[in-house]
Motif scaffolding. Structure first.
Motif, PDB file in Angstrom:
ATOM      1  N   HIS A 157     -45.296  50.867 -54.271  1.00 32.77           N
ATOM      2  CA  HIS A 157     -44.946  52.133 -52.912  1.00 32.77           C
ATOM      3  C   HIS A 157     -43.419  51.787 -51.994  1.00 32.77           C
ATOM      4  CE1 HIS A 157     -44.938  55.313 -50.016  1.00 32.77           C
ATOM      5  NE2 HIS A 157     -45.879  56.615 -50.614  1.00 32.77           N
ATOM      6  N   PRO A 158     -42.331  52.796 -51.784  1.00 28.05           N
ATOM      7  CA  PRO A 158     -41.630  52.085 -51.081  1.00 28.05           C
ATOM      8  C   PRO A 158     -41.784  52.453 -50.206  1.00 28.05           C
ATOM      9  CG  PRO A 158     -41.340  54.429 -51.855  1.00 28.05           C
ATOM     10  CD  PRO A 158     -42.023  54.077 -52.503  1.00 28.05           C
ATOM     11  N   TYR A 159     -41.234  51.631 -49.059  1.00 27.78           N
ATOM     12  CA  TYR A 159     -40.927  51.975 -47.940  1.00 27.78           C
ATOM     13  C   TYR A 159     -39.786  51.358 -46.694  1.00 27.78           C
ATOM     14  CZ  TYR A 159     -41.935  49.678 -42.729  1.00 27.78           C
ATOM     15  OH  TYR A 159     -42.124  50.317 -40.892  1.00 27.78           O
ATOM     16  N   THR A 160     -40.129  51.746 -46.335  1.00 24.71           N
ATOM     17  CA  THR A 160     -38.068  52.014 -45.378  1.00 24.71           C
ATOM     18  C   THR A 160     -38.863  51.943 -43.627  1.00 24.71           C
ATOM     19  OG1 THR A 160     -37.326  54.017 -46.690  1.00 24.71           O
ATOM     20  CG2 THR A 160     -36.196  53.647 -44.225  1.00 24.71           C
ATOM     21  N   GLN A 161     -37.694  51.374 -43.007  1.00 24.00           N
ATOM     22  CA  GLN A 161     -37.924  50.229 -41.649  1.00 24.00           C
ATOM     23  C   GLN A 161     -36.047  50.824 -41.263  1.00 24.00           C
ATOM     24  OE1 GLN A 161     -39.613  49.288 -40.150  1.00 24.00           O
ATOM     25  NE2 GLN A 161     -38.611  49.632 -37.793  1.00 24.00           N
TER      26      GLN A 161
ATOM     27  N   TYR B  91     -33.515  49.353 -43.397  1.00 27.44           N
ATOM     28  CA  TYR B  91     -33.400  48.787 -44.935  1.00 27.44           C
ATOM     29  C   TYR B  91     -34.773  49.620 -45.526  1.00 27.44           C
ATOM     30  CZ  TYR B  91     -37.183  46.248 -42.824  1.00 27.44           C
ATOM     31  OH  TYR B  91     -38.587  45.709 -42.261  1.00 27.44           O
ATOM     32  N   THR B  92     -34.301  49.742 -46.906  1.00 29.91           N
ATOM     33  CA  THR B  92     -35.195  50.372 -48.069  1.00 29.91           C
ATOM     34  C   THR B  92     -36.088  49.475 -48.917  1.00 29.91           C
ATOM     35  OG1 THR B  92     -34.472  52.344 -47.647  1.00 29.91           O
ATOM     36  CG2 THR B  92     -35.882  52.311 -49.241  1.00 29.91           C
ATOM     37  N   VAL B  93     -37.338  49.422 -49.059  1.00 30.19           N
ATOM     38  CA  VAL B  93     -38.018  48.625 -50.024  1.00 30.19           C
ATOM     39  C   VAL B  93     -38.495  49.333 -50.890  1.00 30.19           C
ATOM     40  CG1 VAL B  93     -39.791  46.539 -50.551  1.00 30.19           C
ATOM     41  CG2 VAL B  93     -38.402  46.647 -48.154  1.00 30.19           C
ATOM     42  N   THR B  94     -37.696  49.016 -52.202  1.00 32.19           N
ATOM     43  CA  THR B  94     -38.509  50.181 -53.137  1.00 32.19           C
ATOM     44  C   THR B  94     -39.381  49.384 -54.454  1.00 32.19           C
ATOM     45  OG1 THR B  94     -36.994  51.361 -53.185  1.00 32.19           O
ATOM     46  CG2 THR B  94     -37.710  51.708 -55.157  1.00 32.19           C
ATOM     47  N   PRO B  95     -40.273  48.690 -55.173  1.00 32.68           N
ATOM     48  CA  PRO B  95     -40.492  48.024 -56.049  1.00 32.68           C
ATOM     49  C   PRO B  95     -40.242  49.060 -57.499  1.00 32.68           C
ATOM     50  CG  PRO B  95     -42.386  49.738 -55.082  1.00 32.68           C
ATOM     51  CD  PRO B  95     -41.297  50.132 -54.175  1.00 32.68           C
ATOM     52  N   LEU B  96     -40.190  48.050 -58.327  1.00 36.31           N
ATOM     53  CA  LEU B  96     -39.087  48.302 -59.593  1.00 36.31           C
ATOM     54  C   LEU B  96     -40.230  48.023 -60.465  1.00 36.31           C
ATOM     55  CD1 LEU B  96     -35.308  47.371 -59.660  1.00 36.31           C
ATOM     56  CD2 LEU B  96     -36.381  49.604 -58.882  1.00 36.31           C
TER      57      LEU B  96
ATOM     58  N   ASN C  93     -44.109  45.380 -61.289  1.00 29.90           N
ATOM     59  CA  ASN C  93     -44.524  44.032 -60.653  1.00 29.90           C
ATOM     60  C   ASN C  93     -44.363  42.795 -60.100  1.00 29.90           C
ATOM     61  OD1 ASN C  93     -47.398  46.043 -60.819  1.00 29.90           O
ATOM     62  ND2 ASN C  93     -47.714  45.417 -62.602  1.00 29.90           N
ATOM     63  N   THR C  94     -43.094  43.139 -60.726  1.00 32.48           N
ATOM     64  CA  THR C  94     -42.235  41.413 -60.441  1.00 32.48           C
ATOM     65  C   THR C  94     -41.209  41.801 -60.330  1.00 32.48           C
ATOM     66  OG1 THR C  94     -41.501  41.600 -62.663  1.00 32.48           O
ATOM     67  CG2 THR C  94     -43.632  40.169 -61.910  1.00 32.48           C
ATOM     68  N   ARG C  95     -40.254  42.628 -59.577  1.00 31.84           N
ATOM     69  CA  ARG C  95     -38.919  43.329 -59.303  1.00 31.84           C
ATOM     70  C   ARG C  95     -39.397  43.952 -58.157  1.00 31.84           C
ATOM     71  NH1 ARG C  95     -38.518  39.586 -61.772  1.00 31.84           N
ATOM     72  NH2 ARG C  95     -37.234  38.866 -63.442  1.00 31.84           N
ATOM     73  N   VAL C  96     -38.611  43.955 -56.900  1.00 38.28           N
ATOM     74  CA  VAL C  96     -38.471  44.921 -55.675  1.00 38.28           C
ATOM     75  C   VAL C  96     -36.683  44.590 -55.416  1.00 38.28           C
ATOM     76  CG1 VAL C  96     -39.066  43.167 -54.187  1.00 38.28           C
ATOM     77  CG2 VAL C  96     -39.240  45.156 -53.669  1.00 38.28           C
ATOM     78  N   LEU C  97     -36.610  46.726 -55.473  1.00 37.08           N
ATOM     79  CA  LEU C  97     -34.991  46.594 -54.539  1.00 37.08           C
ATOM     80  C   LEU C  97     -35.329  46.869 -53.556  1.00 37.08           C
ATOM     81  CD1 LEU C  97     -32.535  46.707 -56.058  1.00 37.08           C
ATOM     82  CD2 LEU C  97     -32.955  49.167 -55.868  1.00 37.08           C
ATOM     83  N   LEU C  98     -34.252  45.674 -52.654  1.00 35.61           N
ATOM     84  CA  LEU C  98     -33.863  45.756 -51.192  1.00 35.61           C
ATOM     85  C   LEU C  98     -32.547  47.001 -51.292  1.00 35.61           C
ATOM     86  CD1 LEU C  98     -35.021  45.250 -47.925  1.00 35.61           C
ATOM     87  CD2 LEU C  98     -33.381  42.830 -48.633  1.00 35.61           C
TER      88      LEU C  98
END
Length: 374
Positions: free
Chosen positions: A72-76, A93-98, A100-105
């Motif tokens: 689930h994405p998260y924004t701060q 910043y926004t954290v977005t999972p792509l 189970n092993t990759r996440v975009l910041l």
């Protein structure tokens, strides 16, 4: 393959910083905007932990881990980052999972907007102070004139011995009138002429050097000038007064607190694409820096208010007058302070259209740094 290349091309040209991380929070890739924002190169940080890039010991690693676990994405908003190069940045910043092993910041600097809001508040506050001061001056000076006139008339009916008391009244009324006039700042139109800002700084340094105030002779004055600065349009005597007011406050703080190796620096720099109400292509920044004890937290919000001083014998008018002078030059004064380092930055927009008219300015320093005295 073409789609991947198109995606990479688009990401490379985004103004938003984008960083691709693996499940261990190691950097796999970042776009040029991220390299600029974090002051690193992709070649150096590939496969290194994100913490070595952002210097972040706060909640970001936990946010990244939660995003991967929960998918689930998260924004701060407006998070503070202490970068390894010593700079402090305010970022969204926004954290977005792509997967189970990759996440975009995604990261975006908020420093510019925070600065704009702070400068707008400073300008608005200065305008409120000016209106308040004018109102107070009107209400104070009118009765003072009546008191002075009454004392003069009364003195005619008194014996010479008794006239001593009316003279005290007249002198105190004059002192209060002068104090109100000083609170209002310059009472004449500014004489805007082309001038070299280093002539202003040299004059201030000379005045401080010859000042007989106890402790001033112990302060080392360092000049750090940018000789490439073009001439500015301003009132030389008023600018000298503004810089001198700020510099004398710093000297007094150094002299009164028995600082080991007290040091005052007068610095000039050019700031490009800077916003002071409006965007300016070039702004002159004069910095008055000292290594004193810093400004108490309780005084920082009211620092430029008239009659506010941290010194028992201070009038609290020096910084207020300096800010008023800068306001008349369409500029302002900023302040950052902590124990051991206090900086007042006087910012003046440069009129580039009339730059060539000032090319005959007579003072052109050739030495970038020098010690005025030990």
């Amino acid at each position: 393959m073409t789609d991947a290349l198109d995606t990479r091309y688009l990401l490379d040209h985004l103004s938003t910083a984008v960083i691709l991380l693996d499940d261990r929070q190691h950097v796999l890739w970042m776009n040029p905007a991220a390299e600029d924002l974090l002051s690193v190169s992709l070649a150096r940080v590939t496969h290194t932990p994100l913490s070595t890039v952002t210097g972040q010991d706060g909640p970001l690693p936990d946010r990244l881990q939660q995003a991967l676990l929960n998918q689930h994405p998260y924004t701060q908003r407006e998070a503070s980052f202490e970068l390894p190069n010593g700079e402090t940045r305010i970022m969204d910043y926004t954290v977005t999972p792509l997967s189970n092993t990759r996440v975009l910041l995604e990261m975006e600097s908020r420093d510019r907007w925070v600065r704009i809001l702070r400068e707008e508040e400073l300008l608005s506050r200065q305008e409120r102070i000016k209106l308040l001061s004018r109102g107070m001056a009107h209400e104070i000076k009118n009765p003072l004139g009546g008191i002075r006139g009454a004392a003069q008339l009364l003195a005619r009916e008194l014996t010479p011995a008794q006239q001593e008391y009316t003279q005290v009244i007249i002198e105190e009324v004059d002192r209060l009138r002068d104090l109100v006039d000083r609170m209002l700042g310059p009472n004449r139109p500014l004489q805007h002429r082309p001038l070299n800002v280093h002539a202003v700084l040299e004059r201030v340094a000379a005045l401080l050097h010859n000042d007989s105030t106890p402790g001033f002779s112990e302060v080392r004055i360092i000049k750090d000038y940018d000789p490439s600065l073009p001439p500015i349009l301003g009132d030389e005597s008023q600018l000298i007064q503004a810089v001198l007011n700020v510099a004398r406050n710093a000297m007094q703080a150094l002299a009164e607190n028995a600082i080991a190796q007290p040091c005052l620096t007068l610095r000039s720099r050019a700031r490009r694409q800077f916003i002071l109400n409006d965007r300016h292509r070039l702004v002159c920044e004069i910095t008055v820096e000292d290594n004193g004890p810093g400004i108490p937290e309780s005084l920082r919000e009211s620092l430029f208010y008239p009659m506010m001083s941290g010194r028992v014998e201070g009038t609290g008018l020096g910084l207020s007058i300096a800010q008023s002078i800068m306001h008349q030059h369409q500029g302002l004064i900023e302040c950052d302070s902590q124990p051991g380092l206090t900086q007042f930055r006087l910012l003046i927009p440069l009129d580039m259209k009339r730059e060539h008219d000032a090319s005959s300015s007579s003072f052109a320093p050739t030495i970038n740094k020098e010690h005025a005295h030990e």
